[in-house]
Design a protein around this motif. Structure first.
Motif, mmCIF file in Angstrom:
data_model
loop_
_atom_site.group_PDB
_atom_site.id
_atom_site.type_symbol
_atom_site.label_atom_id
_atom_site.label_comp_id
_atom_site.label_asym_id
_atom_site.label_seq_id
_atom_site.Cartn_x
_atom_site.Cartn_y
_atom_site.Cartn_z
ATOM 1 N N THR A 175 -2.439 7.758 8.137
ATOM 2 C CA THR A 175 -2.072 6.818 7.072
ATOM 3 C C THR A 175 -2.134 5.390 7.585
ATOM 4 N N PHE A 176 -1.604 5.170 8.782
ATOM 5 C CA PHE A 176 -1.625 3.815 9.333
ATOM 6 C C PHE A 176 -3.057 3.355 9.585
ATOM 7 N N ALA A 177 -3.925 4.253 10.030
ATOM 8 C CA ALA A 177 -5.336 3.897 10.232
ATOM 9 C C ALA A 177 -5.971 3.478 8.908
ATOM 10 N N ASN A 178 -5.647 4.185 7.834
ATOM 11 C CA ASN A 178 -6.166 3.801 6.521
ATOM 12 C C ASN A 178 -5.644 2.433 6.090
ATOM 13 N N ILE A 179 -4.366 2.178 6.363
ATOM 14 C CA ILE A 179 -3.775 0.875 6.030
ATOM 15 C C ILE A 179 -4.471 -0.233 6.815
ATOM 16 N N LEU A 180 -4.672 -0.010 8.113
ATOM 17 C CA LEU A 180 -5.376 -1.018 8.930
ATOM 18 C C LEU A 180 -6.797 -1.248 8.434
ATOM 19 N N GLU A 181 -7.480 -0.177 8.070
ATOM 20 C CA GLU A 181 -8.829 -0.319 7.522
ATOM 21 C C GLU A 181 -8.798 -1.197 6.274
ATOM 22 N N TYR A 182 -7.810 -0.977 5.413
ATOM 23 C CA TYR A 182 -7.690 -1.805 4.210
ATOM 24 C C TYR A 182 -7.405 -3.266 4.572
ATOM 25 N N ILE A 183 -6.508 -3.483 5.516
ATOM 26 C CA ILE A 183 -6.165 -4.852 5.916
ATOM 27 C C ILE A 183 -7.402 -5.599 6.420
ATOM 28 N N TYR A 184 -8.231 -4.919 7.225
ATOM 29 C CA TYR A 184 -9.396 -5.579 7.818
ATOM 30 C C TYR A 184 -10.607 -5.645 6.902
ATOM 31 N N THR A 185 -10.783 -4.661 6.023
ATOM 32 C CA THR A 185 -12.014 -4.622 5.227
ATOM 33 C C THR A 185 -11.799 -4.781 3.730
ATOM 34 N N GLY A 186 -10.572 -4.631 3.271
ATOM 35 C CA GLY A 186 -10.301 -4.724 1.843
ATOM 36 C C GLY A 186 -10.532 -3.422 1.101
ATOM 37 N N SER A 187 -10.854 -2.363 1.841
ATOM 38 C CA SER A 187 -11.014 -1.043 1.211
ATOM 39 C C SER A 187 -10.730 0.031 2.255
ATOM 40 N N CYS A 188 -10.508 1.230 1.771
ATOM 41 C CA CYS A 188 -10.310 2.366 2.671
ATOM 42 C C CYS A 188 -10.555 3.647 1.906
ATOM 43 N N MET A 189 -10.844 4.692 2.644
ATOM 44 C CA MET A 189 -11.049 6.017 2.069
ATOM 45 C C MET A 189 -9.854 6.876 2.469
ATOM 46 N N THR A 190 -9.386 7.684 1.530
ATOM 47 C CA THR A 190 -8.286 8.592 1.830
ATOM 48 C C THR A 190 -8.425 9.846 0.982
ATOM 49 N N ASN A 191 -7.767 10.892 1.418
ATOM 50 C CA ASN A 191 -7.753 12.130 0.651
ATOM 51 C C ASN A 191 -6.819 11.982 -0.539
ATOM 52 N N GLU A 192 -7.103 12.726 -1.573
ATOM 53 C CA GLU A 192 -6.231 12.704 -2.741
ATOM 54 C C GLU A 192 -4.810 13.130 -2.378
ATOM 55 N N SER A 193 -4.692 14.049 -1.457
ATOM 56 C CA SER A 193 -3.372 14.526 -1.052
ATOM 57 C C SER A 193 -2.562 13.465 -0.299
ATOM 58 N N ASP A 194 -3.215 12.405 0.151
ATOM 59 C CA ASP A 194 -2.532 11.339 0.892
ATOM 60 C C ASP A 194 -2.172 10.134 0.033
ATOM 61 N N LEU A 195 -2.488 10.171 -1.253
ATOM 62 C CA LEU A 195 -2.279 8.993 -2.099
ATOM 63 C C LEU A 195 -0.817 8.564 -2.166
ATOM 64 N N ILE A 196 0.088 9.512 -2.331
ATOM 65 C CA ILE A 196 1.506 9.153 -2.447
ATOM 66 C C ILE A 196 2.017 8.569 -1.137
ATOM 67 N N SER A 197 1.648 9.162 0.008
ATOM 68 C CA SER A 197 2.115 8.605 1.289
ATOM 69 C C SER A 197 1.505 7.230 1.539
ATOM 70 N N MET A 198 0.264 7.037 1.105
ATOM 71 C CA MET A 198 -0.357 5.708 1.222
ATOM 72 C C MET A 198 0.388 4.700 0.339
ATOM 73 N N LEU A 199 0.743 5.109 -0.867
ATOM 74 C CA LEU A 199 1.457 4.235 -1.784
ATOM 75 C C LEU A 199 2.814 3.849 -1.190
ATOM 76 N N GLU A 200 3.517 4.820 -0.646
ATOM 77 C CA GLU A 200 4.819 4.540 -0.024
ATOM 78 C C GLU A 200 4.667 3.598 1.166
ATOM 79 N N ALA A 201 3.651 3.809 1.979
ATOM 80 C CA ALA A 201 3.415 2.940 3.139
ATOM 81 C C ALA A 201 3.034 1.526 2.696
ATOM 82 N N ALA A 202 2.207 1.419 1.680
ATOM 83 C CA ALA A 202 1.813 0.092 1.174
ATOM 84 C C ALA A 202 3.030 -0.660 0.647
#
Length: 159
Positions: A28-55
């Motif tokens: 999840t943190f790797a996805n967040i860092l990818e978003y911070i640096y590139t403005g986009s990221c790829m994630t699994n559908e099953s990770d959406l809620i944890s990504m939302l909570e982390a964001a």
């Protein structure tokens, strides 16, 4: 968030690792860092809620808005209760409304799901008192409330 976290003299000579306890896992943190640096990221559908909570925890508003929209588009009868609780926790009004509307439209399915029995009283009260609730008969709503309450409801004697 990170600016606030590391501001001040407390961190000037700090050599200990910093735990971000609200970010579940390195993936999840790797996805967040990818978003911070590139403005986009790829994630699994099953990770959406944890990504939302982390964001939310990391205060990354553009990512939070995008994830809220993405989760809202994927709300269905099988996940609306979880989405509604998360939306309520983080004051995500659009997602909360979408999830609640799905729960109202799919009440009979939702009320028999495992997640229904763990819903807080204000959620259940809001559902069963809403005029937009769709159920084949009122008896089913009563039975759902009774199941939720663990059979604590008292029935009127029939004559």
């Amino acid at each position: 968030y990170l600016d606030k976290l590391f501001a001040g003299p407390k961190w000037a000579d700090q050599e200990q690792p910093v735990k971000l306890s609200q970010v579940p896992g390195a993936h999840t943190f790797a996805n967040i860092l990818e978003y911070i640096y590139t403005g986009s990221c790829m994630t699994n559908e099953s990770d959406l809620i944890s990504m939302l909570e982390a964001a939310h925890y990391l205060q990354i508003e553009p990512l939070l808005r995008s994830l809220q929209e993405l989760v809202a588009r994927r709300v269905d009868a099988s996940n609306c209760l979880e989405a509604w609780k998360v939306a309520d926790t983080y004051t995500l009004e659009k997602l909360s409304s979408t999830a609640m509307q799905m729960a109202l439209r799919s009440f009979e399915q939702v009320s028999t799901s495992a997640g229904f029995s763990g819903m807080p009283l204000p959620f259940v009260r809001q559902l069963v008192s809403d005029d937009k609730l769709i159920a084949q008969e009122e008896q089913r709503v009563f039975e759902a409330a009774e199941r939720w309450g663990g059979g604590c409801c008292v029935r009127q004697p029939t004559q």
